[in-house]
Design a protein around this motif. Structure first.
Motif, PDB file in Angstrom:
ATOM      1  N   GLN A  50      -7.491   9.789  -0.033  1.00  0.00           N
ATOM      2  CA  GLN A  50      -6.632   8.797  -0.329  1.00  0.00           C
ATOM      3  C   GLN A  50      -5.907   9.253  -1.516  1.00  0.00           C
ATOM      4  OE1 GLN A  50      -8.753   5.117  -1.163  1.00  0.00           O
ATOM      5  NE2 GLN A  50      -6.855   3.857  -1.060  1.00  0.00           N
ATOM      6  N   VAL A  51      -4.576   8.917  -1.756  1.00  0.00           N
ATOM      7  CA  VAL A  51      -3.933   9.056  -2.938  1.00  0.00           C
ATOM      8  C   VAL A  51      -4.166   7.970  -4.072  1.00  0.00           C
ATOM      9  CG1 VAL A  51      -1.637   9.394  -4.119  1.00  0.00           C
ATOM     10  CG2 VAL A  51      -2.141  10.288  -1.710  1.00  0.00           C
ATOM     11  N   ALA A  53       0.769  -1.236  -0.103  1.00  0.00           N
ATOM     12  CA  ALA A  53       0.023  -0.026   0.175  1.00  0.00           C
ATOM     13  C   ALA A  53       1.051   1.348  -0.182  1.00  0.00           C
ATOM     14  CB  ALA A  53      -0.891   0.124   1.223  1.00  0.00           C
ATOM     15  N   SER A  54       2.067   1.251  -0.691  1.00  0.00           N
ATOM     16  CA  SER A  54       2.711   2.372  -0.841  1.00  0.00           C
ATOM     17  C   SER A  54       3.253   2.599  -2.280  1.00  0.00           C
ATOM     18  CB  SER A  54       4.122   2.351   0.037  1.00  0.00           C
ATOM     19  OG  SER A  54       3.634   2.285   1.437  1.00  0.00           O
ATOM     20  N   ALA A  55       3.883   3.522  -2.618  1.00  0.00           N
ATOM     21  CA  ALA A  55       4.647   3.861  -4.125  1.00  0.00           C
ATOM     22  C   ALA A  55       5.594   4.557  -3.721  1.00  0.00           C
ATOM     23  CB  ALA A  55       3.237   4.549  -4.903  1.00  0.00           C
ATOM     24  N   ASP A  99       2.214   6.941   0.877  1.00  0.00           N
ATOM     25  CA  ASP A  99       1.316   5.949   1.510  1.00  0.00           C
ATOM     26  C   ASP A  99      -0.017   5.951   0.662  1.00  0.00           C
ATOM     27  OD1 ASP A  99      -0.073   4.165   2.952  1.00  0.00           O
ATOM     28  OD2 ASP A  99       0.165   5.359   4.859  1.00  0.00           O
ATOM     29  N   LEU A 100      -0.375   4.771   0.164  1.00  0.00           N
ATOM     30  CA  LEU A 100      -1.787   4.752  -0.626  1.00  0.00           C
ATOM     31  C   LEU A 100      -2.827   4.430   0.089  1.00  0.00           C
ATOM     32  CD1 LEU A 100      -0.324   2.919  -3.892  1.00  0.00           C
ATOM     33  CD2 LEU A 100      -0.613   5.268  -3.291  1.00  0.00           C
ATOM     34  N   ARG A 101      -2.673   4.484   1.651  1.00  0.00           N
ATOM     35  CA  ARG A 101      -3.926   4.010   2.470  1.00  0.00           C
ATOM     36  C   ARG A 101      -4.716   5.096   2.478  1.00  0.00           C
ATOM     37  NH1 ARG A 101      -0.979   1.625   7.247  1.00  0.00           N
ATOM     38  NH2 ARG A 101       0.390   3.232   6.779  1.00  0.00           N
ATOM     39  N   GLU A 102      -5.940   5.067   3.062  1.00  0.00           N
ATOM     40  CA  GLU A 102      -6.660   6.228   3.308  1.00  0.00           C
ATOM     41  C   GLU A 102      -6.246   7.114   4.616  1.00  0.00           C
ATOM     42  OE1 GLU A 102     -11.638   7.331   3.908  1.00  0.00           O
ATOM     43  OE2 GLU A 102     -10.735   5.461   3.907  1.00  0.00           O
ATOM     44  N   GLN A 103      -6.261   8.411   4.423  1.00  0.00           N
ATOM     45  CA  GLN A 103      -5.663   9.065   5.396  1.00  0.00           C
ATOM     46  C   GLN A 103      -6.784   9.864   6.168  1.00  0.00           C
ATOM     47  OE1 GLN A 103      -2.290   8.665   6.195  1.00  0.00           O
ATOM     48  NE2 GLN A 103      -2.151   7.083   4.571  1.00  0.00           N
TER      49      GLN A 103
END
Length: 318
Positions: A93-94, A29-31, A63-67
């Motif tokens: 979310q990204v 869940a990261s890029a 971080d691609l998770r919901e923030q």
């Protein structure tokens, strides 16, 4: 020899550093954004990735998770010129790491400023009462504007929540007084309704009691009258069955005369005319008994009033 050893050590260190820079591990869940000589090359996804050391560099890890980002209270002026402080919470979310890196310098700060300006535009068209009671409407409008504006930044706004709406202290005191007055009014209404319902129930109970009491008295009177009628019918049938003549009836009446005269209010009583004939019969019977062996018959008293005429009112005894 020492120089050769030093060179070998340096080569080993360089090889180790090159391997470290070549192998890049990206968390789930990261890029990561890869640049080559300062230019975007590609985006690294989760897992083991190989890059060219000293040529490719990692620009940013996202971080691609919901923030969840809470923003501090912002003063907003309502339509009726009242300043309220509103706390907001953004769930985002990204979705595109490249756009989030190159389309905006700091997307968190950009979202915050966009939230503040949009919130002021929305609240500026509402009065205080509507602002306090229209949170869902404000959340939906704010989310629609933010989601549309942040789409080109590679960010999706999932939810927008108003955490708190705080009006001025004087307005809060007025609202509390109004709420207290409303509660007192509702309490007074409920109390009056309770008293009214209680009085209605008491009246209904008294009415039902009177109705039942009247029905009971009527049934008792009917039963009493029926009993008296039955008693009279029984006595009448017994008299007829015994074939009682006038002599017996007159004798019974004479026995009841003292009881009738016992009352203090009995100053006048009437002897029926039929009693004279019965007394004559009784006197004749007594005379015959005396002739047959009984006592001599007493002479008639000339001053005694006669009872031989029917319908004649007899003398009054006091």
């Amino acid at each position: 020899m020492d120089a050769i050893i030093i060179v070998l050590v340096i080569l080993v260190v360089l090889v180790f550093i090159a391997l470290v820079k070549t192998i890049q591990v990206i968390q789930q869940a990261s890029a990561a954004i890869v640049e080559r000589f300062g230019r975007y090359t590609r985006t690294l996804n989760a897992g083991l990735n190989i890059v060219v050391p000293f040529i490719d560099t990692i620009r940013n890890r996202i971080d691609l998770r919901e923030q969840v980002v809470p923003f501090p209270p912002q003063p907003v002026i309502t339509q009726d010129n009242l300043v309220v402080n509103i706390d907001t919470v953004i769930y985002y979310q990204v979705t595109d790491a490249r756009a989030a890196t190159y389309e905006v310098s700091n997307f968190i700060q950009a979202i915050e400023q966009l939230t503040v300006t949009t919130l002021r535009n929305i609240i500026g068209g509402m009065d205080l009462e509507r602002t306090l009671t229209s949170r869902e409407e404000i959340n939906a409008a704010l989310r629609g504007v933010l989601d549309e504006a942040t789409g080109k930044w590679g960010i999706r706004v999932n939810r927008v929540e108003l955490k708190a709406i705080e009006p001025p202290t004087s307005i809060q005191d007025s609202m509390e007084k109004q709420m207290r007055a409303d509660r007192d009014k509702r309490a007074a209404i409920l109390q009056a309704e309770g008293v009214r319902q209680s009085e209605i129930l008491q009246a209904e109970g008294a009415k039902q009691a009177e109705i039942l009491r009247a029905e009971g008295d009527a049934k008792a009177a009917a039963l009493r009258a029926e009993g008296e009628a039955q008693a009279i019918r029984t006595v009448f049938e017994a008299i007829h069955a015994g074939d009682a003549d006038q002599k017996l009836l007159a004798y019974q009446y004479v026995q009841m005369l003292p009881k009738i005269a016992q009352g203090d209010s009995n100053k006048l009583w009437i002897v029926p005319s039929e009693l004279g004939d019965a007394l004559k019969g009784i006197g004749g019977s007594l005379g015959r008994l005396a002739e047959n062996g009984g006592a001599p018959t007493a002479p008639a008293d000339p001053a005694r009033p006669t009872l031989d005429k029917p319908g004649r009112q007899q003398p009054r005894f006091e």
